[in-house]
Structure formats: C-alpha cells, structure tokens
Write a protein that holds these residues in place. Sequence first.
Motif, PDB file in Angstrom:
ATOM      1  N   THR A  90       0.811  -1.226   0.000  1.00 47.46           N
ATOM      2  CA  THR A  90       0.000   0.000   0.000  1.00 47.46           C
ATOM      3  C   THR A  90       0.843   1.273   0.000  1.00 47.46           C
ATOM      4  OG1 THR A  90      -0.187  -0.186   2.393  1.00 47.46           O
ATOM      5  CG2 THR A  90      -2.058  -0.997   1.078  1.00 47.46           C
ATOM      6  N   ARG A  91       2.031   1.232   0.637  1.00 47.91           N
ATOM      7  CA  ARG A  91       2.817   2.469   0.725  1.00 47.91           C
ATOM      8  C   ARG A  91       3.208   2.967  -0.665  1.00 47.91           C
ATOM      9  NH1 ARG A  91       4.978   5.077   4.766  1.00 47.91           N
ATOM     10  NH2 ARG A  91       4.653   3.338   6.198  1.00 47.91           N
ATOM     11  N   ALA A  95       1.823   6.286  -2.757  1.00 46.92           N
ATOM     12  CA  ALA A  95       2.781   7.330  -3.154  1.00 46.92           C
ATOM     13  C   ALA A  95       2.792   7.567  -4.655  1.00 46.92           C
ATOM     14  CB  ALA A  95       4.192   6.953  -2.681  1.00 46.92           C
ATOM     15  N   ARG A 111      -4.672   1.917   5.423  1.00 47.63           N
ATOM     16  CA  ARG A 111      -3.240   2.019   5.110  1.00 47.63           C
ATOM     17  C   ARG A 111      -3.004   3.042   3.997  1.00 47.63           C
ATOM     18  NH1 ARG A 111       0.102  -2.188   7.066  1.00 47.63           N
ATOM     19  NH2 ARG A 111       1.522  -1.872   5.327  1.00 47.63           N
ATOM     20  N   SER A 114      -3.346   6.549   5.508  1.00 43.11           N
ATOM     21  CA  SER A 114      -2.260   7.019   6.365  1.00 43.11           C
ATOM     22  C   SER A 114      -0.946   7.151   5.596  1.00 43.11           C
ATOM     23  CB  SER A 114      -2.091   6.108   7.585  1.00 43.11           C
ATOM     24  OG  SER A 114      -1.612   4.855   7.174  1.00 43.11           O
ATOM     25  N   GLN A 115      -0.842   6.451   4.466  1.00 42.80           N
ATOM     26  CA  GLN A 115       0.420   6.474   3.720  1.00 42.80           C
ATOM     27  C   GLN A 115       0.404   7.425   2.515  1.00 42.80           C
ATOM     28  OE1 GLN A 115       0.582   2.256   3.024  1.00 42.80           O
ATOM     29  NE2 GLN A 115       1.715   1.859   4.918  1.00 42.80           N
ATOM     30  N   ARG A 116      -0.744   8.030   2.248  1.00 42.42           N
ATOM     31  CA  ARG A 116      -0.799   8.988   1.129  1.00 42.42           C
ATOM     32  C   ARG A 116       0.066  10.203   1.488  1.00 42.42           C
ATOM     33  NH1 ARG A 116      -1.474   9.395  -4.300  1.00 42.42           N
ATOM     34  NH2 ARG A 116      -2.566  11.294  -4.928  1.00 42.42           N
TER      35      ARG A 116
END
Length: 231
Positions: A90-91, A95, A111, A114-116
């Motif tokens: 997901t990271r 991105a 996920r 929170s990782q955007r």
Amino acid sequence: MDRSTTLGARYTEVQTRLAAAVQQAGRAPDSVSLLAVSKHKPASAIAELAAAGQHAFGENYLQEALPKLRALANCKLEWHFIGKIQSNKTRDIAASFSWVHTVDRLKIAERLASQRPADKPPLNICIEVNLSGEVSKGGISPDKVVPLAEQIDALPNLRLRGLMALPARSEDTFTQTQRLRPLVTLFKELNTAGWMLDTLSMGTTHDFETAIACGSTIVRIGTALFGQRDG
Ligand SMILES: *Cc1c(COP(=O)(O)O)cnc(C)c1O
C-alpha cells in the motif's frame, strides 16, 4: 505494420468505437473516459500511446508497474492501480498512483489513507464489488458496500469516487448486460441515498460498448489497444 503503426491504429479504432457507443447511449461526449490497461506491456508502448494523446493508464502488478512509472515520470501520466492489493504494497501504491479501483476492505483503505503523501491530492478510490460469477476473486459483496463506503468516507487523504467490477467474460450482449446491471443498480441506490459518486469503473475490451450503454464512466481497456498479452 510495425508496432507503432498498429498501436496508433488500434488507439484510433478504440476511440471511434467508444465515441460511437457514447453517442448511441445518448450520453455526453466527455462522460466516459478511457483507461489504457498496460499490464505486461513495456514502457515504450505506453510512451507511444501517451504521445498519441492517451493520459490515463492502469496497472495491476506493483512490482511490474514501478519501473514503468519511473521510466515515464516526465510524461505526466495519470496512473490507476487496478490489481489485487496486498497490504505490504500500500505504501508504494499510495505514493505513486492517483487512483485505486480495487479497494475491498477497510484495512487497505486505512493504510492508503495514512500512507498517502501529504503533498499530494487525495487518492481517488473505487470500491471493488464482487458480483456473482466474477472473474477476479477480489471485491466485497454488494451488501457490504455501504458500510465500507462510510468507513472510507471518514478517512483522510482519500476521495471515494465510485464502484468497480470485473464480471466474468461473455461475448453476448444480453449476458454482459445482466452481469453489469447489479453494479449499476447499486451505484444508483447509493447516489439516491445521498452519496455523490461520479465513477462507475466497468467495461473491458470484451464488453466496453455494453458497459457504456449501462452507464460506465471509466472503461478499462488493454487487449484492444495493446494486442494480446503474453502469459
Ligand atoms: C486486465 C484488466 C483489464 C483489461 O482487460 P482487456 O480484456 O485486456 O481489455 C481491465 N480491468 C482489469 C481489472 C484488468 O485486470
């Protein structure tokens, strides 16, 4: 014909068929957009289609997609993730992509939220719905869509845009329509209930004209543009 001639001719043909289907359905010319599905195709083919004017590309496999995204960074393309999502991926998806069509569980949405990266606009999200007879095992059952939509709506950095499905393939228009209908019905029910979803991601090489007749707003086309995929 060399590859670029073929690719250009296929692109023109798909655009012509898409425009005809939109007109036939009595819909506005810009109401359906074309997502070029480039899985298993090289960056050079994507670059050629981009040079011909195509802006949005869909990829299914992160490991395969990332080098292509890097190679084409200067082209300012819009990337859509349309494959199964493992939580350890997901990271990079958050991105590198602008859209994710295949969100089917809260953990993945959390996920991605929170990782955007903070310097990017919200990630556009479609919930993948598993209609019966679905090819991909991905997607949640229709009765679980509203609860998941509510949870996604409450998360930061995500923008819920609509629904996506990949029904089992059929060459028959009647069967295609029957398989697409449940998604259309669900989409309409949600909007009647006050959701303002603008995206119905459905239709591939084999059924995009039917999908447009049913109300699709994004058709995801691979084979008709790039030719058969190997493997
Ligand atoms: C591969 C794929 C497509 C494109 O399919 P074609 O038949 O090549 O047009 C569309 N959507 C998803 C989710 C896919 O995996």
